[in-house]
Design an enzyme around this catalytic site. Structure first.
Site, PDB file in Angstrom:
ATOM      1  N   ASP A 106       2.461  -1.698  -4.405  1.00  0.00           N
ATOM      2  CA  ASP A 106       1.092  -1.187  -4.326  1.00  0.00           C
ATOM      3  C   ASP A 106       0.248  -1.826  -5.418  1.00  0.00           C
ATOM      4  O   ASP A 106       0.777  -2.277  -6.437  1.00  0.00           O
ATOM      5  CB  ASP A 106       1.067   0.341  -4.483  1.00  0.00           C
TER       6      ASP A 106
ATOM      7  N   TYR B 187     -15.088  -2.314   8.253  1.00  0.00           N
ATOM      8  CA  TYR B 187     -13.698  -1.866   8.427  1.00  0.00           C
ATOM      9  C   TYR B 187     -13.220  -2.159   9.853  1.00  0.00           C
ATOM     10  O   TYR B 187     -12.148  -2.745  10.061  1.00  0.00           O
ATOM     11  CB  TYR B 187     -13.643  -0.367   8.135  1.00  0.00           C
TER      12      TYR B 187
ATOM     13  N   LYS C  76     -10.322  -4.629  11.369  1.00  0.00           N
ATOM     14  CA  LYS C  76      -9.204  -4.133  12.188  1.00  0.00           C
ATOM     15  C   LYS C  76      -9.077  -4.930  13.496  1.00  0.00           C
ATOM     16  O   LYS C  76      -7.968  -5.290  13.909  1.00  0.00           O
ATOM     17  CB  LYS C  76      -9.359  -2.628  12.460  1.00  0.00           C
TER      18      LYS C  76
ATOM     19  N   GLY D 147      -0.407   4.816  -0.951  1.00  0.00           N
ATOM     20  CA  GLY D 147      -1.562   5.332  -0.233  1.00  0.00           C
ATOM     21  C   GLY D 147      -1.193   6.477   0.705  1.00  0.00           C
ATOM     22  O   GLY D 147      -0.058   6.948   0.725  1.00  0.00           O
ATOM     23  N   GLN D 148      -2.186   6.896   1.496  1.00  0.00           N
ATOM     24  CA  GLN D 148      -2.002   8.105   2.314  1.00  0.00           C
ATOM     25  C   GLN D 148      -0.827   7.974   3.283  1.00  0.00           C
ATOM     26  O   GLN D 148      -0.014   8.881   3.392  1.00  0.00           O
ATOM     27  CB  GLN D 148      -3.292   8.401   3.088  1.00  0.00           C
TER      28      GLN D 148
ATOM     29  N   ASP E 152      -0.876  -6.976  -5.595  1.00  0.00           N
ATOM     30  CA  ASP E 152      -2.175  -7.138  -4.944  1.00  0.00           C
ATOM     31  C   ASP E 152      -1.901  -8.051  -3.751  1.00  0.00           C
ATOM     32  O   ASP E 152      -1.454  -9.191  -3.939  1.00  0.00           O
ATOM     33  CB  ASP E 152      -3.157  -7.781  -5.932  1.00  0.00           C
TER      34      ASP E 152
ATOM     35  N   GLY F 202       0.828  -1.217   0.000  1.00  0.00           N
ATOM     36  CA  GLY F 202       0.000   0.000   0.000  1.00  0.00           C
ATOM     37  C   GLY F 202       0.852   1.252   0.000  1.00  0.00           C
ATOM     38  O   GLY F 202       0.492   2.281   0.582  1.00  0.00           O
TER      39      GLY F 202
HETATM   40  N1  SER Z   1      -9.014   7.303   8.776  1.00  0.00           N
HETATM   41  C1  SER Z   1      -9.708   6.060   8.804  1.00  0.00           C
HETATM   42  C2  SER Z   1     -11.046   6.171   8.199  1.00  0.00           C
HETATM   43  O1  SER Z   1     -11.642   7.219   8.298  1.00  0.00           O
HETATM   44  C3  SER Z   1      -9.862   5.574  10.229  1.00  0.00           C
HETATM   45  O2  SER Z   1      -8.797   4.791  10.581  1.00  0.00           O
HETATM   46  O3  SER Z   1     -11.523   5.232   7.674  1.00  0.00           O
END
Ligand code: SER
Length: 326
Positions: free
Chosen positions: A34, A142, A146, A11-12, A53, A8
């Protein structure tokens, strides 16, 4: 750390973590991967980059084997809001991707960094001063991935001795790569809108208080945790970490201190508001402070000042990824 694999990586978090690792360990020692085809244009030309992937265990194994990686920063993941729109894909990427990483780490004796999230808590956890060890019944897919990820990392450590470590990140605010599909994205989008248009229409309610952190602190935390003495880590996976606990209204007020003509309106997105309402307002991060010396450098005022400077000078070349953690 000898050779480091980042998943990744565009990504951010990945863009800035990869940059920091390249500066610290050198171009030969960092293998960026990535789902996207292209490396970030801010990295040195010499850095290693592969399309990966994370659901493809064969390619993952080949890269780890070929480069003899001993550390994996596993950032590839779908964020909270986008995961609600495609839960099965989110489960597949977030869980099966992590399992592939843990398996390759078990086989090749790699350390693993896994970013968990404030989203790993649900409404049954105390909303303020949320303890390190608390009830975790997240209501989002999500969040479920986690918590499951935290447990899998614990399992691989206890069962196989894999050196897994992790952080529960709050919303992350950055200016080099945009988040893709998170609930806390407003806290990034607001800066671009403020600089360009002096106006932002926020998708969360004015009083939605959430933990946040500026990206330089998030990167420093990941690197510091991975370098910490393992004997000092009691909560090795999923340390609560935060730097500020703010509402959209407070963030807008601070931006107005620099841009007095900035205005904000609110058009609430019910999906993201419901997700935000199920998360803690402010996590207790004393375990991270006590066990490995976590100490953020940026509060609200310092973060806003730096974001506005950086955005004003760095508006080009941004990459809105939808396949990397934050
Ligand atoms: N920044 C993430 C989100 O908003 C939270 O871990 O999904």
């Amino acid at each position: 750390m000898k050779t480091i694999l980042v998943t990744g990586a565009t990504g951010q978090i990945g863009v800035e973590l990869t940059q920091a690792l390249l500066e610290r360990y050198g171009g030969d020692k960092v293998i960026a991967t990535d789902y996207n085809n292209q490396p970030h244009n801010g990295w040195p030309q010499t850095s290693h980059f592969f399309r990966l992937d994370v659901r493809d265990a064969t390619t993952l194994n080949e890269i780890v084997e070929n480069y003899q990686c001993d550390t994996i920063f596993h950032l590839a993941s779908l964020l909270s809001a986008v995961a609600e729109t495609k839960p099965l894909e989110a489960w597949d990427i977030n869980i099966n991707g992590l399992l592939n990483v843990l398996e390759v780490a078990r086989t090749h004796r790699c350390s693993v960094f896994f970013p968990s999230s404030v989203g790993a808590f649900g409404p049954e956890a105390p909303s303020f001063d949320t303890p390190q060890d608390s009830l975790q019944r997240p209501k989002t897919l999500y969040g479920i991935t986690k918590v499951s990820g935290e447990l899998l990392c614990d399992y691989y450590y206890h069962r196989f001795g894999v050196d897994t470590r992790g952080l529960r990140y709050p919303g992350l605010i950055s200016n080099k790569a945009l988040p893709g599909g998170g609930t806390t994205d407003y806290a990034v989008d607001i800066f671009y809108a403020a600089v360009k248009n002096r106006h932002y229409d926020c998708f969360l309610r004015a009083d939605t208080q959430l933990d946040m952190m500026y990206m330089p602190d998030a990167i420093a935390a990941a690197i510091k945790l991975m370098a910490a003495d393992r004997a000092s880590l009691r909560h090795r996976n999923a340390f609560n970490v935060t730097a500020m606990s703010i509402t959209p209204e407070q963030l807008a007020d601070e931006i107005q201190n620099h841009l007095p003509d900035f205005t904000m309106t609110y058009t609430v997105d019910p999906l993201r508001q419901a997700i935000a309402d199920s998360w803690p307002r402010h996590m207790n991060d004393s375990a991270a402070r006590n066990e490995w010396g976590w100490l953020p450098q940026y509060d609200l005022a310092a973060m806003v000042k730096d974001m506005l400077i950086q955005i004003a000078t760095r508006e080009n070349g941004l990459n809105r990824g939808c396949y990397a953690a934050g």
